[in-house]
Scaffold this active site. Structure first.
Site, mmCIF file in Angstrom:
data_model
loop_
_atom_site.group_PDB
_atom_site.id
_atom_site.type_symbol
_atom_site.label_atom_id
_atom_site.label_comp_id
_atom_site.label_asym_id
_atom_site.label_seq_id
_atom_site.Cartn_x
_atom_site.Cartn_y
_atom_site.Cartn_z
ATOM 1 N N GLY A 149 0.804 -1.224 0.000
ATOM 2 C CA GLY A 149 0.000 0.000 0.000
ATOM 3 C C GLY A 149 0.829 1.263 0.000
ATOM 4 O O GLY A 149 2.066 1.227 -0.146
ATOM 5 N N GLN A 150 0.141 2.394 0.175
ATOM 6 C CA GLN A 150 0.799 3.710 0.113
ATOM 7 C C GLN A 150 1.916 3.817 1.152
ATOM 8 O O GLN A 150 3.028 4.228 0.836
ATOM 9 C CB GLN A 150 -0.236 4.827 0.351
ATOM 10 N N ASP A 160 -2.680 -13.345 3.839
ATOM 11 C CA ASP A 160 -3.943 -12.707 4.194
ATOM 12 C C ASP A 160 -3.962 -12.552 5.711
ATOM 13 O O ASP A 160 -3.877 -13.557 6.437
ATOM 14 C CB ASP A 160 -5.101 -13.609 3.734
ATOM 15 N N ASP A 180 1.644 -9.112 1.669
ATOM 16 C CA ASP A 180 0.407 -8.453 1.245
ATOM 17 C C ASP A 180 -0.495 -9.507 0.605
ATOM 18 O O ASP A 180 -0.021 -10.559 0.161
ATOM 19 C CB ASP A 180 0.700 -7.335 0.236
ATOM 20 N N ILE A 181 -1.787 -9.186 0.540
ATOM 21 C CA ILE A 181 -2.744 -10.105 -0.093
ATOM 22 C C ILE A 181 -2.627 -10.047 -1.610
ATOM 23 O O ILE A 181 -3.079 -10.935 -2.314
ATOM 24 C CB ILE A 181 -4.179 -9.803 0.381
ATOM 25 N N TYR A 216 -14.740 3.301 9.633
ATOM 26 C CA TYR A 216 -13.284 3.343 9.756
ATOM 27 C C TYR A 216 -12.878 3.921 11.112
ATOM 28 O O TYR A 216 -12.072 3.334 11.844
ATOM 29 C CB TYR A 216 -12.740 4.209 8.621
ATOM 30 N N ILE A 257 -1.726 11.191 4.765
ATOM 31 C CA ILE A 257 -0.310 11.036 4.383
ATOM 32 C C ILE A 257 -0.129 11.379 2.902
ATOM 33 O O ILE A 257 -0.843 10.852 2.046
ATOM 34 C CB ILE A 257 0.177 9.601 4.660
ATOM 35 N N LYS A 313 -10.994 2.081 14.218
ATOM 36 C CA LYS A 313 -9.705 2.546 14.736
ATOM 37 C C LYS A 313 -9.795 2.844 16.235
ATOM 38 O O LYS A 313 -8.868 2.536 16.987
ATOM 39 C CB LYS A 313 -9.231 3.788 13.973
HETATM 40 N N1 LIG Z 1 -2.606 6.771 4.091
HETATM 41 C C1 LIG Z 1 -3.121 7.562 5.010
HETATM 42 O O1 LIG Z 1 -3.309 8.771 4.770
HETATM 43 C C2 LIG Z 1 -3.450 7.012 6.373
HETATM 44 C C3 LIG Z 1 -3.931 7.900 7.362
HETATM 45 C C4 LIG Z 1 -4.266 7.390 8.600
HETATM 46 C C5 LIG Z 1 -4.078 6.048 8.894
HETATM 47 N N2 LIG Z 1 -3.617 5.208 7.914
HETATM 48 C C6 LIG Z 1 -3.481 3.793 8.246
HETATM 49 O O2 LIG Z 1 -2.218 3.293 7.833
HETATM 50 C C7 LIG Z 1 -2.346 1.931 7.396
HETATM 51 C C8 LIG Z 1 -1.805 1.789 5.980
HETATM 52 O O3 LIG Z 1 -2.490 2.696 5.143
HETATM 53 P P1 LIG Z 1 -2.198 2.815 3.582
HETATM 54 O O4 LIG Z 1 -2.605 4.188 3.208
HETATM 55 O O5 LIG Z 1 -0.855 2.333 3.268
HETATM 56 O O6 LIG Z 1 -3.307 1.802 3.022
HETATM 57 P P2 LIG Z 1 -3.408 1.161 1.547
HETATM 58 O O7 LIG Z 1 -4.857 0.911 1.290
HETATM 59 O O8 LIG Z 1 -2.631 1.969 0.578
HETATM 60 O O9 LIG Z 1 -2.663 -0.239 1.754
HETATM 61 C C9 LIG Z 1 -3.211 -1.284 2.478
HETATM 62 C C10 LIG Z 1 -2.575 -2.562 1.968
HETATM 63 O O10 LIG Z 1 -3.139 -3.668 2.699
HETATM 64 C C11 LIG Z 1 -3.315 -4.737 1.807
HETATM 65 N N3 LIG Z 1 -4.333 -5.664 2.318
HETATM 66 C C12 LIG Z 1 -5.677 -5.526 2.267
HETATM 67 N N4 LIG Z 1 -6.277 -6.600 2.802
HETATM 68 C C13 LIG Z 1 -5.295 -7.424 3.228
HETATM 69 C C14 LIG Z 1 -5.297 -8.677 3.862
HETATM 70 N N5 LIG Z 1 -6.440 -9.307 4.180
HETATM 71 N N6 LIG Z 1 -4.110 -9.245 4.157
HETATM 72 C C15 LIG Z 1 -2.932 -8.643 3.829
HETATM 73 N N7 LIG Z 1 -2.882 -7.452 3.211
HETATM 74 C C16 LIG Z 1 -4.048 -6.829 2.914
HETATM 75 C C17 LIG Z 1 -3.741 -4.094 0.497
HETATM 76 O O11 LIG Z 1 -3.539 -4.959 -0.610
HETATM 77 C C18 LIG Z 1 -2.853 -2.854 0.484
HETATM 78 O O12 LIG Z 1 -1.656 -3.095 -0.212
HETATM 79 C C19 LIG Z 1 -3.831 1.587 7.549
HETATM 80 O O13 LIG Z 1 -4.039 0.979 8.798
HETATM 81 C C20 LIG Z 1 -4.496 2.931 7.540
HETATM 82 O O14 LIG Z 1 -5.717 2.888 8.239
HETATM 83 C C21 LIG Z 1 -3.304 5.656 6.670
#
Ligand SMILES: NC(=O)c1ccc[n+]([C@@H]2O[C@H](COP(=O)([O-])OP(=O)(O)OC[C@H]3O[C@@H](n4cnc5c(N)ncnc54)[C@H](O)[C@@H]3O)[C@@H](O)[C@H]2O)c1
Length: 318
Positions: free
Chosen positions: A12-13, A54, A35-36, A144, A174, A148
């Site tokens: 992810g991001q 997963d 990752d999944i 969400y 972010i 959290k």
């Molecule tokens: N990006 C933001 O602005 C932000 C802000 C606040 C909190 N967060 C938190 O940070 C964390 C990461 O955020 P992100 O922006 O990188 O999210 P994202 O959606 O970009 O990435 C999440 C990743 O999790 C993977 N995933 C989904 N289901 C899965 C599973 N069952 N098993 C394994 N992997 C799985 C997805 O394929 C994806 O690559 C999250 O908990 C999010 O709530 C992010």
């Protein structure tokens, strides 16, 4: 004992960049990306171990932990704010069961330390909107945010009752130029840079004056590594720490970009995400994180805008 890391949700991001930073810190043989979904063939995640997994499959997770002798888990897999509103029951399932599976690994002494991010979405419309304190009214109205907040309470519970060393920060929105954002309410602040770089007009899904707390990725990674390095005895918050860097409105971000991209245009067409954003804080008080483990951000709006425009690759957005 050597640190061996597993990042769950690595594609992810945040995961994409956290894995690179962790590999720099601990050596690439000591950091497993999981990752999944498989990364793209040119992804930096493939410069080291990658496991398809997963987080909802506890046995599968344990197999990976045992295979590599994992000590620290960074749990990033989650359904984000905008996506979870479209699928509330799955949002709850993934965000809660995923967390329990990882916390239970620590409770059963299979791993030593857990990082799990919370979010500014834990706050709600009844929370003081400016300079939001560490401890305050928390009545989130999104799936969400509810997941959290519940997660934070469980982290504290596992620490107090089972001695689990779990650490957490409430990330704001972010902003990064690596992997694309995954369906959050602050995604506009990344999307806008792709349009600016492509010299296209940007249509913003939030109101012009919707001020929200934000952070450049480098600061978010820095906070994560610093908190995980802190002495356990210095950590006074086992739910989740407020951390802050910048706060701005879509209009202020637009103006900052226009200092560099002179003919950039914007149009405001708020959608359902505006309703989510309007319940969140505008700015965050992070004095406890500063005092406990020395948190300090480095990027202001001007510096972030410059670095984003220098590095963003318009081909990534397709
Ligand atoms: N990006 C933001 O602005 C932000 C802000 C606040 C909190 N967060 C938190 O940070 C964390 C990461 O955020 P992100 O922006 O990188 O999210 P994202 O959606 O970009 O990435 C999440 C990743 O999790 C993977 N995933 C989904 N289901 C899965 C599973 N069952 N098993 C394994 N992997 C799985 C997805 O394929 C994806 O690559 C999250 O908990 C999010 O709530 C992010």
């Amino acid at each position: 004992m050597e640190t061996k890391v597993l990042v769950v949700g690595a594609s992810g991001q945040i995961g994409t960049e956290l894995v690179s930073a962790l590999r720099k810190k601990y050596g690439k043989e000591n950091v497993v990306a999981g990752d999944i979904k498989n990364p793209k063939s040119d992804s930096s995640l493939l410069n080291g171990h990658f496991e398809l997994l997963d987080v909802l499959d506890k046995e599968g997770l344990l197999r990976v932990v045992e295979k590599y002798g994992i000590t620290d888990v960074y749990l990033l897999a989650a359904l984000l704010s905008a996506t979870a509103e479209k699928n509330p029951s799955f949002g709850w399932e993934l965000n809660m069961t995923g967390l329990f599976n990882v916390l239970d690994l620590a409770k059963e002494n299979k791993v030593k330390k857990v990082f799990w991010p919370s979010s500014i979405a834990v706050f709600g419309a009844t929370t003081p909107r400016n300079d939001t304190p560490q401890r305050t009214i928390m009545e989130p109205t999104t799936v969400y945010g509810i997941s959290k907040l519940a997660g934070e309470r469980w982290c504290e519970y596992y620490h107090k009752n089972y001695g689990v060393d779990v650490r957490s920060v409430r990330y704001p929105g972010i902003i990064s130029y690596g992997a694309l954002p995954g369906g959050g309410t602050t995604d506009y602040a990344v999307d806008i840079f792709y349009k600016a770089k492509a010299h296209e007009k940007f249509v913003c899904f939030l109101d012009k004056d919707m001020e929200l707390p934000m952070m450049f990725m480098e600061d978010a990674i820095d906070a994560t590594l610093k908190l995980m390095d802190a002495n356990s005895s210095d950590i006074t918050i086992r739910s989740s720490y407020n951390i802050a860097a910048l706060s701005f409105t879509p209009h202020q971000l637009f103006e900052s970009i226009r200092q560099i991209v002179k003919y950039f245009e914007i149009e405001y067409k708020p959608d359902y995400r505006q309703a989510i954003a309007s319940t969140w804080p505008a700015s965050i008080n992070d004095e406890v994180a500063r005092k406990d483990w020395g948190w300090r951000p480095k990027f202001d709006l001007e510096k972030m805008t410059r670095v984003m425009l220098e590095n963003i690759n318009p081909d990534l957005a397709g």
